[in-house]
Design a protein around this motif. Sequence first.
Motif, PDB file in Angstrom:
ATOM      1  N   ALA A 120       0.832  -1.213   0.000  1.00 63.88           N
ATOM      2  CA  ALA A 120       0.000   0.000   0.000  1.00 63.88           C
ATOM      3  C   ALA A 120       0.859   1.253   0.000  1.00 63.88           C
ATOM      4  O   ALA A 120       0.560   2.229  -0.698  1.00 63.88           O
ATOM      5  CB  ALA A 120      -0.925  -0.007   1.212  1.00 63.88           C
ATOM      6  N   TYR A 121       1.941   1.247   0.768  1.00 65.87           N
ATOM      7  CA  TYR A 121       2.811   2.425   0.865  1.00 65.87           C
ATOM      8  C   TYR A 121       3.443   2.760  -0.478  1.00 65.87           C
ATOM      9  O   TYR A 121       3.376   3.902  -0.952  1.00 65.87           O
ATOM     10  CB  TYR A 121       3.890   2.175   1.916  1.00 65.87           C
ATOM     11  CG  TYR A 121       4.883   3.313   2.079  1.00 65.87           C
ATOM     12  CD1 TYR A 121       4.597   4.395   2.911  1.00 65.87           C
ATOM     13  CD2 TYR A 121       6.089   3.313   1.394  1.00 65.87           C
ATOM     14  CE1 TYR A 121       5.497   5.444   3.051  1.00 65.87           C
ATOM     15  CE2 TYR A 121       6.992   4.347   1.533  1.00 65.87           C
ATOM     16  CZ  TYR A 121       6.690   5.410   2.368  1.00 65.87           C
ATOM     17  OH  TYR A 121       7.592   6.449   2.485  1.00 65.87           O
ATOM     18  N   PHE A 122       4.065   1.781  -1.108  1.00 58.25           N
ATOM     19  CA  PHE A 122       4.782   2.070  -2.357  1.00 58.25           C
ATOM     20  C   PHE A 122       3.838   2.207  -3.555  1.00 58.25           C
ATOM     21  O   PHE A 122       4.194   2.839  -4.555  1.00 58.25           O
ATOM     22  CB  PHE A 122       5.839   0.992  -2.621  1.00 58.25           C
ATOM     23  CG  PHE A 122       7.028   1.101  -1.704  1.00 58.25           C
ATOM     24  CD1 PHE A 122       8.010   2.038  -1.943  1.00 58.25           C
ATOM     25  CD2 PHE A 122       7.130   0.308  -0.580  1.00 58.25           C
ATOM     26  CE1 PHE A 122       9.095   2.177  -1.090  1.00 58.25           C
ATOM     27  CE2 PHE A 122       8.206   0.428   0.286  1.00 58.25           C
ATOM     28  CZ  PHE A 122       9.190   1.367   0.033  1.00 58.25           C
ATOM     29  N   ALA A 123       2.634   1.665  -3.459  1.00 59.93           N
ATOM     30  CA  ALA A 123       1.638   1.899  -4.498  1.00 59.93           C
ATOM     31  C   ALA A 123       1.039   3.289  -4.382  1.00 59.93           C
ATOM     32  O   ALA A 123       0.473   3.812  -5.348  1.00 59.93           O
ATOM     33  CB  ALA A 123       0.527   0.855  -4.415  1.00 59.93           C
ATOM     34  N   SER A 124       1.163   3.915  -3.212  1.00 61.19           N
ATOM     35  CA  SER A 124       0.540   5.214  -2.955  1.00 61.19           C
ATOM     36  C   SER A 124       1.387   6.405  -3.379  1.00 61.19           C
ATOM     37  O   SER A 124       0.859   7.507  -3.517  1.00 61.19           O
ATOM     38  CB  SER A 124       0.222   5.342  -1.456  1.00 61.19           C
ATOM     39  OG  SER A 124      -0.613   4.305  -1.024  1.00 61.19           O
ATOM     40  N   ALA A 125       2.680   6.211  -3.576  1.00 64.30           N
ATOM     41  CA  ALA A 125       3.559   7.329  -3.923  1.00 64.30           C
ATOM     42  C   ALA A 125       3.118   7.940  -5.253  1.00 64.30           C
ATOM     43  O   ALA A 125       2.949   7.218  -6.241  1.00 64.30           O
ATOM     44  CB  ALA A 125       4.999   6.870  -4.020  1.00 64.30           C
ATOM     45  N   PRO A 126       2.927   9.266  -5.322  1.00 61.07           N
ATOM     46  CA  PRO A 126       2.457   9.901  -6.563  1.00 61.07           C
ATOM     47  C   PRO A 126       3.598  10.147  -7.549  1.00 61.07           C
ATOM     48  O   PRO A 126       3.947  11.271  -7.860  1.00 61.07           O
ATOM     49  CB  PRO A 126       1.856  11.222  -6.066  1.00 61.07           C
ATOM     50  CG  PRO A 126       2.684  11.567  -4.873  1.00 61.07           C
ATOM     51  CD  PRO A 126       3.020  10.249  -4.218  1.00 61.07           C
ATOM     52  N   GLY A 127       4.164   9.068  -8.055  1.00 64.08           N
ATOM     53  CA  GLY A 127       5.252   9.199  -9.012  1.00 64.08           C
ATOM     54  C   GLY A 127       6.319   8.152  -8.768  1.00 64.08           C
ATOM     55  O   GLY A 127       6.239   7.336  -7.837  1.00 64.08           O
ATOM     56  N   GLY A 128       7.369   8.170  -9.630  1.00 62.09           N
ATOM     57  CA  GLY A 128       8.478   7.252  -9.467  1.00 62.09           C
ATOM     58  C   GLY A 128       8.099   5.798  -9.684  1.00 62.09           C
ATOM     59  O   GLY A 128       8.500   4.923  -8.918  1.00 62.09           O
ATOM     60  N   LEU A 129       7.357   5.520 -10.757  1.00 66.28           N
ATOM     61  CA  LEU A 129       6.839   4.175 -10.994  1.00 66.28           C
ATOM     62  C   LEU A 129       7.924   3.111 -10.894  1.00 66.28           C
ATOM     63  O   LEU A 129       7.812   2.177 -10.089  1.00 66.28           O
ATOM     64  CB  LEU A 129       6.165   4.113 -12.373  1.00 66.28           C
ATOM     65  CG  LEU A 129       5.455   2.813 -12.785  1.00 66.28           C
ATOM     66  CD1 LEU A 129       4.396   3.123 -13.831  1.00 66.28           C
ATOM     67  CD2 LEU A 129       6.409   1.776 -13.345  1.00 66.28           C
ATOM     68  N   MET A 130       8.982   3.256 -11.687  1.00 66.47           N
ATOM     69  CA  MET A 130       9.998   2.210 -11.731  1.00 66.47           C
ATOM     70  C   MET A 130      10.713   2.057 -10.400  1.00 66.47           C
ATOM     71  O   MET A 130      10.954   0.944  -9.920  1.00 66.47           O
ATOM     72  CB  MET A 130      10.985   2.502 -12.863  1.00 66.47           C
ATOM     73  CG  MET A 130      10.416   2.248 -14.244  1.00 66.47           C
ATOM     74  SD  MET A 130      11.500   2.743 -15.595  1.00 66.47           S
ATOM     75  CE  MET A 130      11.303   4.516 -15.588  1.00 66.47           C
ATOM     76  N   ALA A 131      11.045   3.189  -9.767  1.00 62.86           N
ATOM     77  CA  ALA A 131      11.730   3.127  -8.481  1.00 62.86           C
ATOM     78  C   ALA A 131      10.858   2.492  -7.414  1.00 62.86           C
ATOM     79  O   ALA A 131      11.313   1.673  -6.613  1.00 62.86           O
ATOM     80  CB  ALA A 131      12.157   4.529  -8.047  1.00 62.86           C
TER      81      ALA A 131
END
Length: 353
Positions: A120-131
């Motif tokens: 949930a945390y890393f899916a929520s970041a608004p950007g940086g798809l690959m990272a």
Amino acid sequence: MPRFNRLHTGFKSLLTLAAGVLGGYMLALAGLPLPWMLGAIAGASVAAVWGLETALPRWLRNGALVVIGLMLASSIHPGILKHIAHWPVSMTGVALYVVIATASLYALFRRFAGFDPTTAYFASAPGGLMAMVVVGAQLGGNEQKIALTHAIRVVFVVFIVVLGSHALFGINTQHSAAVASRSPTLTQWSLLIMVGAAGWALGRLLRLPAAAMLGPLLVMAVARIGGVHFAPVPAPLFAVAQVVIGTGIGAGFAGISLRDLLRHALLSVLAAVWLLILSALLAWALERLTGLPFDALFLGLTPGGLSAISIIAIALEINPAFVIAHNLFRIILITFAAPVVFRVLRRHRSGSQ
């Protein structure tokens, strides 16, 4: 037998890459933004869901990450840093946007999607798809869910912004996409390779997450700020890197049911709509506070991919330096801060239990 296994794995890798290339080529023919990465995700995902045995060598994916890191660092130069110094309030707004967006989407994915905390945390970041996909997987998240959520959200955001720009301003955002790129000289190639290899080694030494990407990004960024000139990463090489990364992401979708795909699509569209609303609200507030134009602030906040948003800014003639600087700041902030904040929060949760 070992030789047969290697040949079998190599054949699977070729088929997997072929699916990714085909998907990227079809989106490129359609003139869509970010075609090679998003198309490769789509092509490899379809192949994986349909039962193709997918495989991709780790060394190939790491090599692509090095290229992505160098490409991100090529946008960093002293001029942009000087611009950033003149926009402290709007840059603070970008940081606020990242915090609000991540926190609100985290709650959405935890409550309504049932994602585990890491995913949930890393899916929520608004950007940086690959990272976020790479780092999230390394820290225990579900790579498939993170990738699918980000990919669908990026596509939807870009489509809405592009179609909205066309409807409101009647512009064609495709004319700036095909920019000629000269091939580097042998010396310039050698410098890029040395920086990439040194950065990768440094990233591994420092135990950075996604070391193959963050290490070269860090080394090249510091060198560029110090005045060292690098040839730009050739566009064809960047396209190849996007295909490899996208194919690697899509190859992991084997076994996902159509129901799960539809569920992710619905949640991602809801997340994209919320992010666009949040971008508009915060841009309006910053316009009142700073006097900066709303359109530049909106594009500067919108998480639709650096390259696609940059093309839109250029096509609309909306201060590309401002838009690129703010999007780049958002991406770098997410790329470097998200893993650190996650580890701090995880230690805090563990300590409080």
